[in-house]
Structure formats: C-alpha cells, structure tokens
Design a protein around this motif. Structure first.
Motif, PDB file in Angstrom:
ATOM      1  N   SER A 134     -13.557 -32.399   4.810  1.00  0.00           N
ATOM      2  CA  SER A 134     -12.329 -31.645   5.080  1.00  0.00           C
ATOM      3  C   SER A 134     -12.413 -30.950   6.425  1.00  0.00           C
ATOM      4  O   SER A 134     -11.450 -30.368   6.897  1.00  0.00           O
ATOM      5  N   GLU A 147     -13.638 -26.350   0.980  1.00  0.00           N
ATOM      6  CA  GLU A 147     -14.021 -27.147   2.141  1.00  0.00           C
ATOM      7  C   GLU A 147     -15.192 -27.986   1.656  1.00  0.00           C
ATOM      8  O   GLU A 147     -15.988 -27.534   0.819  1.00  0.00           O
ATOM      9  N   SER A 205      -6.998 -28.380  -1.972  1.00  0.00           N
ATOM     10  CA  SER A 205      -6.566 -27.482  -3.054  1.00  0.00           C
ATOM     11  C   SER A 205      -6.171 -28.306  -4.269  1.00  0.00           C
ATOM     12  O   SER A 205      -5.475 -29.319  -4.141  1.00  0.00           O
ATOM     13  N   ASP A 244     -11.063 -20.333  -1.899  1.00  0.00           N
ATOM     14  CA  ASP A 244     -10.087 -19.511  -2.617  1.00  0.00           C
ATOM     15  C   ASP A 244     -10.039 -19.943  -4.081  1.00  0.00           C
ATOM     16  O   ASP A 244     -10.245 -21.121  -4.394  1.00  0.00           O
ATOM     17  N   THR A 302      -9.387 -23.824  -3.747  1.00  0.00           N
ATOM     18  CA  THR A 302      -9.334 -24.447  -2.434  1.00  0.00           C
ATOM     19  C   THR A 302     -10.774 -24.524  -1.960  1.00  0.00           C
ATOM     20  O   THR A 302     -11.492 -23.524  -1.982  1.00  0.00           O
ATOM     21  N   LYS A 350      -8.234 -30.888   6.380  1.00  0.00           N
ATOM     22  CA  LYS A 350      -7.934 -29.542   5.916  1.00  0.00           C
ATOM     23  C   LYS A 350      -8.574 -29.314   4.560  1.00  0.00           C
ATOM     24  O   LYS A 350      -8.947 -30.260   3.858  1.00  0.00           O
ATOM     25  N   ALA A 351      -8.678 -28.059   4.195  1.00  0.00           N
ATOM     26  CA  ALA A 351      -9.253 -27.698   2.902  1.00  0.00           C
ATOM     27  C   ALA A 351      -8.473 -28.389   1.790  1.00  0.00           C
ATOM     28  O   ALA A 351      -7.273 -28.649   1.912  1.00  0.00           O
TER      29      ALA A 351
END
Length: 161
Positions: free
Chosen positions: A26, A12, A51, A155, A10, A48-49
């Motif tokens: 993001s 950004e 993934s 992540d 994940t 959003k991030a």
C-alpha cells in the motif's frame, strides 16, 4: 480498542513471498523502490492504505483473522499459509490446448507470460508454448504460495460506524 469481527480497520501493508520478494504494497515508496510502480505503470495515487471490515472476508482469511485482537498503531508481521490465502495449486486448473485452437480462441499467437481471459470468466497465464501444445494455468497467481505481510494498523473504527 482491540480489533474484533465487525470492526472497521485501515492498514498499511507490504506483502512479500518467503524469499523476501515484494509482490504488493500500500506504500508507494516501497513500490517505487522495488520496481512495482514502474512495472504496473502506477503513480502515488494507486497506492493507499487499505480499509475494510474485519470478518467480512474482504481480504484473504489469514490476514483477516490475524488482525483480531490487535490495536490501532500496532505493527506486526503476519505469515499466511496457502490454505488461508489463495489456496493450493490445483492441477486441474492447468489446461493444454492445441496451438491452432488457442490462437482461434484468443486471436493471437501464444507467448509465455501472456494473460488470457476465457469465456467462462476464468483468467489464466500461458506457462508453456510447445510445438504441439499451449499450457495455460488458471490458478490464481498467488496460489500455493506462503505470504508474509508487514502490517501497520492505522485506524480502527467500531461496528456501527
């Protein structure tokens, strides 16, 4: 844990052109500060991030490849040349139409910047309108461009998760 092909990540990101102009992100705050959110009529929920699984080519190859060996929490600036992004501009994807033919196909008069969707599933943008011709570019809008990404790995999860 160093990222390897098959690992989930994940991130950004902020995507820029070489001149520093932001084309994607993001992060809502960045989009709002640079007019992207307003231009796309998008709120915080639209940013959003990202993934994905490294090596599956869910993102452009240059970004995918550059994440291998990085770790959770790491920040990096990654430059991606056109061949590892959206490819070079292909002149054969720039087509000319008679204005009457174009209007009959699209149902409206052509305007520079107009986005069109052809029956063969190609998407393009009108780049020129002249008295005797309408030019439509069916290349990806980022084709031929070097892209610079500021990335933060948020992540990393394993191959079997």
């Amino acid at each position: 844990m160093a990222i390897d092909d098959g690992d989930g990540v994940t991130i950004e990101y902020v995507g820029r052109f070489e001149d520093g102009t932001i084309f994607d992100t993001s992060r809502y705050e960045v989009a709002a500060d640079h007019g992207l959110a307003e231009a796309q009529d998008a709120g915080p929920d639209n940013y959003k991030a990202l993934s994905f699984r490294v090596g599956n080519r869910d993102v452009i190859a240059g970004l995918d490849d550059a994440l291998v060996g990085r770790s959770e929490g790491e920040e990096a600036t990654i430059t991606v040349e056109p061949d590892d992004a959206y490819g070079p501009v292909e002149p054969e994807k720039i087509r000319e139409y008679d204005p009457e033919t174009f209007e009959a196909m699209v149902g409206t008069e052509p305007e520079v910047g107009m986005h069109v969707h052809a029956e063969n599933d190609l998407h393009g943008d009108v780049t020129a309108v002249r008295e005797d011709t309408v030019e439509v570019d069916f290349n990806h809008e980022l084709a031929g461009k070097t892209l610079v990404f500021e990335v933060e790995v948020i992540d990393v999860w394993g191959k079997n998760e």
